[in-house]
Scaffold this motif. Structure first.
Motif, PDB file in Angstrom:
ATOM      1  N   UNK A 166       0.976  -1.322  -0.196  1.00 17.41           N
ATOM      2  CA  UNK A 166       0.051  -0.353  -0.016  1.00 17.41           C
ATOM      3  C   UNK A 166       0.932   1.777  -0.123  1.00 17.41           C
ATOM      4  N   UNK A 167       0.005   2.222  -0.293  1.00 14.16           N
ATOM      5  CA  UNK A 167       0.797   3.439   0.106  1.00 14.16           C
ATOM      6  C   UNK A 167       1.272   4.031   1.229  1.00 14.16           C
ATOM      7  N   UNK A 168       1.387   5.617   1.349  1.00 13.26           N
ATOM      8  CA  UNK A 168       1.392   5.760   3.146  1.00 13.26           C
ATOM      9  C   UNK A 168       0.064   6.276   3.432  1.00 13.26           C
ATOM     10  N   UNK A 169      -0.253   6.027   4.711  1.00 11.85           N
ATOM     11  CA  UNK A 169      -1.384   6.375   5.390  1.00 11.85           C
ATOM     12  C   UNK A 169      -1.032   7.670   5.181  1.00 11.85           C
ATOM     13  N   UNK A 170      -1.771   8.201   4.789  1.00 12.68           N
ATOM     14  CA  UNK A 170      -2.556   9.869   4.953  1.00 12.68           C
ATOM     15  C   UNK A 170      -3.155  10.464   5.412  1.00 12.68           C
ATOM     16  N   UNK A 171      -3.747  10.596   6.396  1.00 10.44           N
ATOM     17  CA  UNK A 171      -4.346  11.400   7.764  1.00 10.44           C
ATOM     18  C   UNK A 171      -3.641  11.997   8.219  1.00 10.44           C
ATOM     19  N   UNK A 172      -4.020  12.378   8.320  1.00 14.57           N
ATOM     20  CA  UNK A 172      -3.433  14.189   8.909  1.00 14.57           C
ATOM     21  C   UNK A 172      -2.635  13.756  10.507  1.00 14.57           C
ATOM     22  N   UNK A 173      -1.844  13.442  10.810  1.00 15.87           N
ATOM     23  CA  UNK A 173      -1.324  13.981  12.235  1.00 15.87           C
ATOM     24  C   UNK A 173      -1.675  15.388  13.016  1.00 15.87           C
ATOM     25  N   UNK A 174      -2.827  14.729  14.576  1.00 14.48           N
ATOM     26  CA  UNK A 174      -3.411  15.261  14.764  1.00 14.48           C
ATOM     27  C   UNK A 174      -2.793  15.897  16.371  1.00 14.48           C
ATOM     28  N   UNK A 175      -1.520  15.065  16.779  1.00 15.41           N
ATOM     29  CA  UNK A 175      -0.709  15.781  18.017  1.00 15.41           C
ATOM     30  C   UNK A 175       0.544  14.846  17.678  1.00 15.41           C
ATOM     31  N   UNK A 176       1.952  15.173  18.264  1.00 13.20           N
ATOM     32  CA  UNK A 176       3.807  15.652  17.958  1.00 13.20           C
ATOM     33  C   UNK A 176       3.818  15.362  19.545  1.00 13.20           C
ATOM     34  N   UNK A 177       4.477  14.590  19.929  1.00 13.03           N
ATOM     35  CA  UNK A 177       4.554  14.987  20.919  1.00 13.03           C
ATOM     36  C   UNK A 177       6.594  14.664  21.282  1.00 13.03           C
ATOM     37  N   UNK A 178       7.240  15.107  21.516  1.00 14.67           N
ATOM     38  CA  UNK A 178       8.833  14.532  21.462  1.00 14.67           C
ATOM     39  C   UNK A 178       8.956  14.899  23.000  1.00 14.67           C
ATOM     40  N   UNK A 179       9.685  13.318  22.771  1.00 13.17           N
ATOM     41  CA  UNK A 179      10.053  12.626  23.981  1.00 13.17           C
ATOM     42  C   UNK A 179       8.896  12.045  24.958  1.00 13.17           C
ATOM     43  N   UNK A 180       8.012  11.562  24.569  1.00 11.88           N
ATOM     44  CA  UNK A 180       7.015  11.025  25.868  1.00 11.88           C
ATOM     45  C   UNK A 180       7.529  10.527  26.188  1.00 11.88           C
ATOM     46  N   UNK A 181       8.032  10.050  26.464  1.00  9.37           N
ATOM     47  CA  UNK A 181       8.332   8.914  27.879  1.00  9.37           C
ATOM     48  C   UNK A 181       8.576  10.603  28.629  1.00  9.37           C
ATOM     49  N   UNK A 182       9.323  11.300  28.980  1.00 15.00           N
ATOM     50  CA  UNK A 182       9.201  12.559  29.611  1.00 15.00           C
ATOM     51  C   UNK A 182       8.295  12.954  30.496  1.00 15.00           C
ATOM     52  N   UNK A 183       7.163  13.387  29.549  1.00 17.18           N
ATOM     53  CA  UNK A 183       5.751  13.451  30.187  1.00 17.18           C
ATOM     54  C   UNK A 183       5.274  12.696  31.822  1.00 17.18           C
ATOM     55  N   UNK A 184       5.590  11.482  31.740  1.00 17.89           N
ATOM     56  CA  UNK A 184       5.103  10.619  32.685  1.00 17.89           C
ATOM     57  C   UNK A 184       6.320  11.164  34.004  1.00 17.89           C
ATOM     58  N   UNK A 185       7.546  11.477  33.649  1.00 19.29           N
ATOM     59  CA  UNK A 185       8.629  11.687  34.786  1.00 19.29           C
ATOM     60  C   UNK A 185       8.187  12.794  34.777  1.00 19.29           C
ATOM     61  N   UNK A 186       8.266  13.768  34.016  1.00 22.15           N
ATOM     62  CA  UNK A 186       7.464  15.084  34.845  1.00 22.15           C
ATOM     63  C   UNK A 186       6.653  15.594  35.657  1.00 22.15           C
ATOM     64  N   UNK A 187       5.892  15.011  35.298  1.00 27.81           N
ATOM     65  CA  UNK A 187       4.257  14.797  35.897  1.00 27.81           C
ATOM     66  C   UNK A 187       5.132  14.199  37.859  1.00 27.81           C
ATOM     67  N   UNK A 188       5.760  12.635  37.521  1.00 32.73           N
ATOM     68  CA  UNK A 188       5.327  12.451  38.856  1.00 32.73           C
ATOM     69  C   UNK A 188       6.326  13.211  39.490  1.00 32.73           C
TER      70      UNK A 188
END
Length: 59
Positions: free
Chosen positions: A25-47
């Motif tokens: 198949x070709x690529x998935x052309x659905x728009x990306x609605x959310x992009x996160x840099x280093x998502x694992x850091x979010x949980x560490x920062x919240x903790x």
């Protein structure tokens, strides 16, 4: 979003004209609605902010 739809149509047209070049198949052309840099850091920062809320402790 119009750009993604146009790209999808272009890829489908190219695929129909030369199917031997396409193994799947070709690529998935659905728009990306959310992009996160280093998502694992979010949980560490919240903790670190609320250690009792989620039971995690920041290192």
């Amino acid at each position: 979003m119009d750009i993604l739809q146009a790209r999808h149509r272009l890829y489908e047209m190219a695929r129909s004209q030369t199917p031997s070049r396409w193994s799947g198949n070709t690529r998935n052309w659905q728009p990306i609605t959310r992009v996160t840099l280093n998502p694992e850091r979010d949980s560490v920062a919240q903790a670190a902010i609320n250690p009792r809320d989620n039971g995690q402790v920041a290192a």
